[in-house]
Write a protein that holds these residues in place. Structure first.
Motif, short mmCIF file in Angstrom:
data_model
loop_
_atom_site.label_atom_id
_atom_site.label_comp_id
_atom_site.label_asym_id
_atom_site.label_seq_id
_atom_site.Cartn_x
_atom_site.Cartn_y
_atom_site.Cartn_z
N LEU A 150 0.71 -1.20 0.03
CA LEU A 150 -0.02 0.01 0.03
C LEU A 150 0.89 1.37 0.07
N ILE A 151 2.03 1.07 0.90
CA ILE A 151 2.68 2.37 0.87
C ILE A 151 3.82 2.30 -0.44
N ASP A 152 4.05 1.56 -0.78
CA ASP A 152 5.18 1.45 -2.07
C ASP A 152 4.43 1.56 -3.41
N VAL A 153 3.63 0.79 -3.70
CA VAL A 153 2.77 0.91 -4.91
C VAL A 153 1.62 1.61 -5.14
N THR A 154 0.82 1.47 -4.02
CA THR A 154 -0.29 2.38 -4.11
C THR A 154 -0.10 3.75 -3.69
N GLN A 155 0.99 3.75 -2.91
CA GLN A 155 1.63 5.29 -2.74
C GLN A 155 0.32 6.16 -1.67
N ILE A 156 -0.29 5.46 -0.81
CA ILE A 156 -1.31 6.13 0.00
C ILE A 156 -0.79 7.17 0.76
N ASP A 157 -1.60 8.16 0.80
CA ASP A 157 -1.27 9.43 1.51
C ASP A 157 -1.32 9.52 2.93
N GLY A 158 -2.23 8.58 3.49
CA GLY A 158 -2.56 8.41 4.96
C GLY A 158 -3.34 7.08 5.16
N VAL A 159 -3.14 6.55 6.58
CA VAL A 159 -3.95 5.40 6.86
C VAL A 159 -4.79 5.47 8.23
N ILE A 160 -5.97 5.12 8.04
CA ILE A 160 -6.67 4.91 9.30
C ILE A 160 -6.53 3.57 9.94
N LEU A 161 -6.14 3.32 11.13
CA LEU A 161 -5.95 2.15 11.92
C LEU A 161 -7.00 1.95 12.82
N LEU A 162 -8.09 0.69 12.50
CA LEU A 162 -8.70 0.41 13.44
C LEU A 162 -8.44 -0.52 14.59
N ALA A 163 -8.80 -0.40 15.65
CA ALA A 163 -8.62 -1.31 16.88
C ALA A 163 -8.93 -2.73 16.28
N PRO A 164 -8.30 -3.71 16.67
CA PRO A 164 -7.13 -3.71 17.29
C PRO A 164 -5.75 -3.61 16.68
N ILE A 165 -5.73 -3.31 15.36
CA ILE A 165 -4.83 -3.17 14.46
C ILE A 165 -4.01 -1.85 15.00
#
Lengths: 350, 350
Positions: free
Chosen positions: B116-131
């Motif tokens: 997601l970071i390298d290929v999709t190159q997302i600008d930001g992430v939401i982390l739901l519990a428990p992740i």
DNA sequence: CTGAAAGCGCTTACAG
DNA sequence: CTGAAAGCGCTTACAG
């Protein structure tokens, strides 16, 4: 940061010793490329771990590489399972899924879909039941010439590919299973009359009863509307009397849950005194007690197939996948604790 | 087809009598533009119903306008509600949401996030519990310098903004409510010990008991693990004995449902002989009978806020929204049928 | 505060 | 079957 630079089409072309165009053609398929060059390109793609930049591709091609998913929020479990899998499938084929549900009135939804077509410029749409039956939406899509796939529509005409299970067979299978356990007094709680599936499930029930020479008693067939609440009075009608059934096939899990709840209130034990079968394998099927015997639709498979139909249809001009093909998938009878042998038979056998 | 051509930035610029750049600047904010031109641009945008082409914008800016949503598939109701709302919020701000969940092992998930970071190159992430508690994932994001928002994390440190409810207060509120109904013998089924929320809910329970001078009996506090199945033996321990509680506060709805089911089996009527309160307001809270009294987290609001934080953070360079801000939202006590006055009090009052 | 030029990484015609 | 050129609609520097 050890940020790895992404390979561009140019890099692949150079490594493979061909032009950008040849790389593009290999990746997008459809056009003939000599086997030698094709292999060289594939190799280079592999070595550079290349994947085309989605934004560039969209901008150049005027295709959006997005497909819409239209649903009605009612049955959250069914929708969300489908959604999750569709999201995954889309990503596998470098597409984006744009889900949209009915929030307010149908007119607002209609405008939202129009926006999906005009602004987002989606390449195709998946319609979940019961939206797959909405004539307004269907007409809108047809006029805009947007390819779409219908999931479990009432109408099996060939205006689009459709994916469904055989609802008749599902009703038949559950009924046959209850019969195989030894039940003869079997009742049915029908689904909402505005959906063809309800009728088909009922017909399956009746066909199974007849095939086994069992009497279909009109007072054992009651109307429900797929909601838990609608299942309460329906079950009451079935269970309050003296000559009650020993098994109930409810047209979905919500109503099956209601039947068990009503039985409980009336002091009728499930499954000892009453077997219950549902249909859907919803979340609640395993959070209630006893766990519910039910029929599971292959939601995962349906979602994958829907995405495949839309995306491969798009990329290849071939008509291998006829527009109006009907895909009827297999369902699965999930045997859990809510259905078992009728008490009377057990004593008889001893 | 009456396909309306989409307006381009050029069209807006011409109508407003400015250059493309000025239009771009007005739309993206942050840079100063004279009030006159800004108004002219806004007008033109309105009249042409202009919205920037996402693909072109992505290609030119090297930002992806995509944000990731990472979840663990366990609690499907919580995840899917959040997902649905986040999808909507993202579209409102012209972003794409890319959801990804743990399918196989954690290592596979780790690689997926890396992609997601390298290929999709997302600008930001939401982390739901428990992740939101997973140290590996957190470290990965920090190293890659991807902005992220944590939902209901155990750890309230300021490594990122976080969104949560006050778990202590939630436990307190439910307990206080049961006390207000007249209960004095109140038990608690604890949540999984690997989550801080479990401890906080329990502490809230105990604090409310103490504040009302009620005895906390150790045998009235039993361990559960947030699953329906774990709630069965826990409830048995509570209800099988002679001196049983008149009310149970379960740390989530699944276990509350289990408590009601066990009570039923033991011939204890809910709510007449046993009041039960849960926490979550899951789907099953209203498909069981009686409907469950519970506490609802503002999932919708949480999703919207998470998207806002990530996207506005991105567009504006201002630090109005500090990276590590804690957003503690209000929850809601949902009173339904599973909790009522204890029988004993009713007779006393007469 | 504002604009002209160049370029993002692909694909679509157009040639051969 | 293959390639060179042009362009998709924006934004990023670079000037002023």
């Amino acid at each position: 940061m050890e940020k790895v630079k992404r390979a561009r089409i140019q890099d692949v072309a150079e490594l493979a010793g061909v032009s950008n165009m040849t790389v593009s053609r290999v990746l997008n398929g459809g056009v003939k490329v000599s086997e030698v060059k094709r292999k060289a390109v594939m190799n280079a793609v592999e070595r550079l771990n290349y994947s085309p930049d989605a934004a560039a591709r969209r901008l150049a091609s005027k295709k959006s590489y997005m497909i819409g998913l239209l649903y009605q929020d009612l049955d959250i479990s069914y929708v969300s399972k489908f959604l999750l899998r569709a999201l995954k499938s889309c990503r596998n084929v470098d597409h984006h899924l744009v889900p949209d549900g009915i929030d307010g009135d149908i007119d607002e939804f209609y405008r939202a879909v129009k926006k999906l077509i005009d602004v987002t410029q989606i390449d195709g749409v998946i319609l979940l039941a019961p939206i797959s039956n909405n004539p307004q939406i269907l007409e809108l899509l047809q006029n805009a010439q947007i390819p779409f796939v219908r999931i479990s529509p009432d109408d099996h005409s060939n205006i689009s590919p459709l994916i469904a299970i055989d609802e008749f067979k599902a009703g038949y299978a559950m009924t046959e299973y209850l019969i195989s356990l030894g039940h003869t007094k079997i009742a049915h709680i029908k689904g909402h009359p505005n959906q063809a599936a309800s009728r088909l499930r009922e017909e399956g029930f009746e066909a199974a009863m007849q095939a086994n020479n069992l009497k279909i008693r009109p007072e054992y067939i009651v109307q429900g509307y797929y909601t838990y609440d609608s299942g309460i009075p329906a079950s009451h009608a079935l269970l309050a009397g003296d000559d009650r059934p020993t098994a109930i096939f409810a047209a979905n899990d919500e109503m099956a849950a209601a039947a068990i709840s009503v039985a409980n209130k009336l002091g009728i034990k499930t499954p000892q005194q009453l077997s219950v079968g549902g249909l859907d394998d919803a979340q609640l099927a395993v959070t209630m007690s006893p766990h519910l015997t039910t029929i599971r639709q292959p939601i995962m498979e349906m979602a994958e197939l829907a995405v495949d139909l839309l995306t491969s249809n798009m990329m290849q001009t071939n008509k291998l996948l006829a527009r109006g093909h009907r895909h009827i998938l297999d369902f699965e009878l999930v045997k859990r604790q809510s259905a078992t042998y009728p008490e009377i038979n057990i004593s008889t056998n001893k």
